[in-house]
Write a protein that holds these residues in place. Sequence first.
Motif, mmCIF file in Angstrom:
data_model
loop_
_atom_site.group_PDB
_atom_site.id
_atom_site.type_symbol
_atom_site.label_atom_id
_atom_site.label_comp_id
_atom_site.label_asym_id
_atom_site.label_seq_id
_atom_site.Cartn_x
_atom_site.Cartn_y
_atom_site.Cartn_z
ATOM 1 N N LEU A 186 38.817 18.306 8.699
ATOM 2 C CA LEU A 186 39.941 19.228 8.859
ATOM 3 C C LEU A 186 40.739 19.313 7.565
ATOM 4 C CD1 LEU A 186 41.583 21.067 10.702
ATOM 5 C CD2 LEU A 186 42.861 19.055 11.445
ATOM 6 N N THR A 187 40.963 18.170 6.948
ATOM 7 C CA THR A 187 41.690 18.152 5.677
ATOM 8 C C THR A 187 40.945 18.960 4.628
ATOM 9 O OG1 THR A 187 42.573 15.989 6.212
ATOM 10 C CG2 THR A 187 42.699 16.656 3.919
ATOM 11 N N ASP A 188 39.629 18.834 4.580
ATOM 12 C CA ASP A 188 38.829 19.609 3.624
ATOM 13 C C ASP A 188 38.925 21.103 3.922
ATOM 14 O OD1 ASP A 188 38.057 17.321 2.316
ATOM 15 O OD2 ASP A 188 36.114 17.164 3.357
ATOM 16 N N VAL A 189 38.862 21.472 5.197
ATOM 17 C CA VAL A 189 38.955 22.881 5.592
ATOM 18 C C VAL A 189 40.315 23.444 5.201
ATOM 19 C CG1 VAL A 189 39.042 24.462 7.565
ATOM 20 C CG2 VAL A 189 37.240 22.733 7.433
ATOM 21 N N LEU A 190 41.389 22.701 5.507
ATOM 22 C CA LEU A 190 42.735 23.163 5.145
ATOM 23 C C LEU A 190 42.892 23.272 3.630
ATOM 24 C CD1 LEU A 190 45.006 21.238 7.661
ATOM 25 C CD2 LEU A 190 44.556 23.685 7.578
ATOM 26 N N ARG A 191 42.362 22.307 2.911
ATOM 27 C CA ARG A 191 42.443 22.333 1.456
ATOM 28 C C ARG A 191 41.733 23.574 0.914
ATOM 29 N NH1 ARG A 191 40.083 17.684 0.334
ATOM 30 N NH2 ARG A 191 41.919 16.526 0.943
ATOM 31 N N GLU A 192 40.566 23.878 1.473
ATOM 32 C CA GLU A 192 39.822 25.069 1.030
ATOM 33 C C GLU A 192 40.571 26.350 1.388
ATOM 34 O OE1 GLU A 192 35.749 24.978 2.358
ATOM 35 O OE2 GLU A 192 35.501 22.911 1.661
ATOM 36 N N LEU A 193 41.137 26.402 2.585
ATOM 37 C CA LEU A 193 41.912 27.581 2.996
ATOM 38 C C LEU A 193 43.098 27.792 2.074
ATOM 39 C CD1 LEU A 193 42.642 29.904 4.939
ATOM 40 C CD2 LEU A 193 43.903 28.217 6.279
ATOM 41 N N LEU A 194 43.813 26.724 1.793
ATOM 42 C CA LEU A 194 44.995 26.838 0.938
ATOM 43 C C LEU A 194 44.630 27.172 -0.505
ATOM 44 C CD1 LEU A 194 47.144 23.950 2.382
ATOM 45 C CD2 LEU A 194 47.458 26.404 2.712
ATOM 46 N N ALA A 195 43.414 26.884 -0.893
ATOM 47 C CA ALA A 195 42.974 27.212 -2.247
ATOM 48 C C ALA A 195 42.362 28.615 -2.317
ATOM 49 C CB ALA A 195 41.951 26.181 -2.727
ATOM 50 N N SER A 196 42.200 29.262 -1.179
ATOM 51 C CA SER A 196 41.558 30.581 -1.157
ATOM 52 C C SER A 196 42.605 31.690 -1.146
ATOM 53 C CB SER A 196 40.671 30.706 0.079
ATOM 54 O OG SER A 196 41.468 30.886 1.248
ATOM 55 N N ASP A 197 42.120 32.915 -1.248
ATOM 56 C CA ASP A 197 43.005 34.077 -1.165
ATOM 57 C C ASP A 197 43.594 34.237 0.236
ATOM 58 O OD1 ASP A 197 42.636 34.703 -3.813
ATOM 59 O OD2 ASP A 197 41.017 36.126 -3.434
ATOM 60 N N LEU A 198 42.975 33.642 1.232
ATOM 61 C CA LEU A 198 43.504 33.737 2.593
ATOM 62 C C LEU A 198 44.858 33.052 2.726
ATOM 63 C CD1 LEU A 198 40.293 33.226 4.744
ATOM 64 C CD2 LEU A 198 41.497 35.351 4.220
ATOM 65 N N ALA A 199 45.136 32.103 1.872
ATOM 66 C CA ALA A 199 46.440 31.441 1.909
ATOM 67 C C ALA A 199 47.543 32.465 1.662
ATOM 68 C CB ALA A 199 46.508 30.328 0.868
ATOM 69 N N LEU A 200 47.317 33.375 0.740
ATOM 70 C CA LEU A 200 48.330 34.389 0.448
ATOM 71 C C LEU A 200 48.459 35.394 1.598
ATOM 72 C CD1 LEU A 200 47.655 34.988 -3.343
ATOM 73 C CD2 LEU A 200 49.478 33.643 -2.285
ATOM 74 N N VAL A 201 47.357 35.688 2.268
ATOM 75 C CA VAL A 201 47.407 36.587 3.429
ATOM 76 C C VAL A 201 48.216 35.938 4.551
ATOM 77 C CG1 VAL A 201 46.021 37.727 5.218
ATOM 78 C CG2 VAL A 201 45.245 37.747 2.835
ATOM 79 N N ALA A 202 47.929 34.670 4.826
ATOM 80 C CA ALA A 202 48.681 33.949 5.860
ATOM 81 C C ALA A 202 50.158 33.879 5.488
ATOM 82 C CB ALA A 202 48.106 32.547 6.044
ATOM 83 N N LEU A 203 50.435 33.604 4.231
ATOM 84 C CA LEU A 203 51.817 33.536 3.761
ATOM 85 C C LEU A 203 52.527 34.883 3.921
ATOM 86 C CD1 LEU A 203 53.888 31.664 2.433
ATOM 87 C CD2 LEU A 203 53.048 32.445 0.218
ATOM 88 N N PHE A 204 51.817 35.966 3.667
ATOM 89 C CA PHE A 204 52.393 37.302 3.852
ATOM 90 C C PHE A 204 52.895 37.470 5.284
ATOM 91 C CE2 PHE A 204 51.762 41.649 5.384
ATOM 92 C CZ PHE A 204 52.638 42.342 4.562
ATOM 93 N N PHE A 205 52.069 37.111 6.267
ATOM 94 C CA PHE A 205 52.462 37.272 7.664
ATOM 95 C C PHE A 205 53.607 36.341 8.048
ATOM 96 C CE2 PHE A 205 48.277 39.318 7.824
ATOM 97 C CZ PHE A 205 48.687 40.543 8.351
ATOM 98 N N VAL A 206 53.657 35.168 7.474
ATOM 99 C CA VAL A 206 54.788 34.269 7.710
ATOM 100 C C VAL A 206 56.076 34.933 7.203
ATOM 101 C CG1 VAL A 206 55.845 32.087 6.975
ATOM 102 C CG2 VAL A 206 53.453 32.138 7.713
ATOM 103 N N PHE A 207 56.003 35.549 6.031
ATOM 104 C CA PHE A 207 57.197 36.197 5.480
ATOM 105 C C PHE A 207 57.573 37.463 6.228
ATOM 106 C CE2 PHE A 207 56.853 33.252 1.995
ATOM 107 C CZ PHE A 207 58.190 32.994 1.753
ATOM 108 N N VAL A 208 56.615 38.168 6.800
ATOM 109 C CA VAL A 208 56.952 39.312 7.645
ATOM 110 C C VAL A 208 57.787 38.833 8.830
ATOM 111 C CG1 VAL A 208 56.031 41.087 9.203
ATOM 112 C CG2 VAL A 208 55.001 40.770 6.942
ATOM 113 N N LEU A 209 57.348 37.758 9.464
ATOM 114 C CA LEU A 209 58.106 37.201 10.588
ATOM 115 C C LEU A 209 59.494 36.737 10.156
ATOM 116 C CD1 LEU A 209 55.327 35.131 12.374
ATOM 117 C CD2 LEU A 209 56.339 37.294 13.136
ATOM 118 N N VAL A 229 50.073 25.404 -1.719
ATOM 119 C CA VAL A 229 49.106 26.236 -2.439
ATOM 120 C C VAL A 229 49.047 25.867 -3.914
ATOM 121 C CG1 VAL A 229 48.472 28.607 -3.002
ATOM 122 C CG2 VAL A 229 49.428 28.095 -0.766
ATOM 123 N N GLY A 230 50.168 25.508 -4.462
ATOM 124 C CA GLY A 230 50.200 25.076 -5.852
ATOM 125 C C GLY A 230 50.974 26.021 -6.749
ATOM 126 N N GLU A 231 51.564 25.444 -7.780
ATOM 127 C CA GLU A 231 52.375 26.216 -8.725
ATOM 128 C C GLU A 231 51.559 27.209 -9.526
ATOM 129 O OE1 GLU A 231 55.050 23.922 -11.189
ATOM 130 O OE2 GLU A 231 55.283 22.463 -9.581
#
Length: 170
Positions: free
Chosen positions: A8-31, A53-55
């Motif tokens: 799970l940690t590896d999956v989350l790390r990969e998700l947060l390192a991918s472009d999907l992290a920014l998509v998820a973040l977009f929806f969080v900010f819409v809310l 996600v990282g600086e």
Amino acid sequence: MSAFTAQLTDVLRELLASDLALVALFFVFVLEGAMLLYVAPSELLVPGALVLVGERLLVPILAVAVLGATVGQVALFSVAKRGGREYLLSRSWFRVGEDSLDRFDGWFDRWGSVVVPLSNAMLFTRGMLTVPAGLSGMSTKRFVVLSATGTVAFESALAALYVFGGQVLA
């Protein structure tokens, strides 16, 4: 650490390192912009994203934060403009009481549209002038510019505090 937790940690790390992290973040900010994010203070979202996600993605994170929050605020602005005050106050998802809304209406009546970017740039009042702006009949284009301006200032200040504060504390 169990094998499942490690995977799970590896999956989350990969998700947060991918472009999907920014998509998820977009929806969080819409809310957050629509005042529907009750589980996390808006002051922690950009710093939290920078931690997770990282600086290295500072500018994209800021862009996503401003765009998402502005989209959310425009949605709430549009509901206020079309539905009106009583409609909003009757909705369970709208968690601003009549007294608070009266206070923010008073600010808007006294100071005009200048309070939209100011309130978006300040702690604890973020987005609170969205509804009075919608109720006032302000043009959507004008609201977008004012809302985004305040959000840029707010999110940039949070990012700067995180980046520079971390350097001072290190």
